[in-house]
Design an enzyme around this catalytic site. Structure first.
Site, mmCIF file in Angstrom:
data_model
loop_
_atom_site.group_PDB
_atom_site.id
_atom_site.type_symbol
_atom_site.label_atom_id
_atom_site.label_comp_id
_atom_site.label_asym_id
_atom_site.label_seq_id
_atom_site.Cartn_x
_atom_site.Cartn_y
_atom_site.Cartn_z
ATOM 1 C CE1 TYR A 32 1.134 -0.011 4.535
ATOM 2 C CE2 TYR A 32 0.013 1.910 4.342
ATOM 3 C CZ TYR A 32 0.836 1.184 4.936
ATOM 4 O OH TYR A 32 1.534 1.607 5.876
ATOM 5 C CE LYS A 149 3.246 3.229 3.038
ATOM 6 N NZ LYS A 149 3.124 3.512 4.277
ATOM 7 C CD GLU A 182 10.184 1.799 10.457
ATOM 8 O OE1 GLU A 182 10.126 2.887 9.607
ATOM 9 O OE2 GLU A 182 9.900 0.762 9.773
ATOM 10 C CG LEU A 206 8.098 2.460 4.668
ATOM 11 C CD1 LEU A 206 7.797 1.014 3.986
ATOM 12 C CD2 LEU A 206 7.302 3.189 4.861
#
Ligand code: PDD
Length: 285
Positions: A32, A149, A182, A206
């Site tokens: 996505y 992702k 992250e 990511l």
């Protein structure tokens, strides 16, 4: 009422239905994107589509859409849903099979779904008006393919919930070596002695488009040193500033980590300079 796109058709979102045998539903088997759009202008459209194509290739979903096919879809959704502050959600799953079987089925068409949702107005580069974020910390317990992702976001959801239940807005994640990866739905940056530092791209995080644009505007400007390198937990906890970035937040200042003030507890000067550059340059991407 918002207008969505599903498998070639535009329709009110309430009418968009997928098969329960869709592999996106059964396995989280999909890729996505979320592309931000303000007053009809998208930020980072080309890099968002490039990242989606890389994700589709990485998991072996064959979809022969060109960048202009995606542009047509996004522009139509903006037109249908009003040109406010929109997150354009794009989702491609491997498709619906006739049975539940883990191996990739042959001869099924990917499911393409898209809709828009309202996002906050873009942050203004103003210390007194920007929303500040409080975050929790935890061990990063997701998988080893965080660069993809994937729609399989349960690991991220559980980490986000951890912070949320502590009254915080996000959760910073650290690997087994106590190094920053992250956050559950954002990339993370620290500032030490005037330098902006963020973990390097690898399978632990990511490759955020906001991260990419921010690094580029900072490097082009050249006044603030930028480093992509390993960041330890000690550095995060003693940093002068901490930021989290994502398409819907841009550059968001973190003022509390696990209840303790970041730096002097105020929004920092380097954040102000960075968000100013980001606001000025973002529509060039
Ligand atoms: N989240 N890291 C993770 C795990 C993310 O889910 C996101 C984005 C980012 C930032 O990426 P970008 O700058 O490209 O938005 C980093 C999106 C917005 C979401 O899941 O809603």
């Amino acid at each position: 009422m918002s207008i969505a796109f599903l498998d070639g058709h535009y329709m009110p979102i309430e009418q968009a239905k997928i098969s329960p045998l869709d592999r996106g539903f059964l396995f989280g088997d999909g890729i996505y994107e979320v592309v931000p759009s303000y007053a009809g202008k998208m930020v980072g459209f080309a890099p968002h589509i490039a990242r989606m194509k890389q994700g589709l290739a990485a998991v072996g979903i064959n979809l022969s859409w060109s960048e202009s096919d995606w542009a047509e879809l996004c522009n139509r959704l903006i037109k249908e849903n009003g040109a406010g502050n929109l997150g354009i959600y794009l989702h491609v799953s491997r498709g619906a099979d006739s049975k539940r079987f883990h191996a990739f089925p042959e001869n099924i068409a990917p499911t393409v779904f898209a809709f828009t949702f309202e996002i906050a107005p873009p942050p203004v580069a103003d210390k007194t008006r920007v929303k500040t974020y409080k975050v929790s910390t935890t061990r990063d317990l997701r998988w080893d393919r965080c660069h993809i992702k994937s729609t399989a976001l349960l690991g991220n959801v559980l980490h986000f919930q951890h912070g949320y239940e502590q009254g915080n807005d996000e959760t910073l994640l650290f690997n087994d070596n106590n190094e920053l990866t992250e956050a559950s739905a954002c990339n993370a940056f620290i500032v030490i002695d005037g330098s902006v530092i963020t973990p390097p791209l690898d399978n632990q995080l990511l490759p955020g488009i906001t991260r990419q644009i921010l690094l580029d505007v900072l490097r082009r400007d050249g006044r603030i040193p930028v480093e992509e390198r390993t960041v330890t937990m000690d550095e995060v906890l003693s940093a002068d500033e901490v930021w989290i970035t994502s398409s819907s937040k841009e550059v968001a200042p973190v003022t509390k980590i696990d209840g303790k003030a970041v730096g002097n507890g105020e929004v920092g000067d380097i954040w102000l300079a960075a968000q100013t550059l980001y606001s000025a340059g973002k529509f060039d991407y």
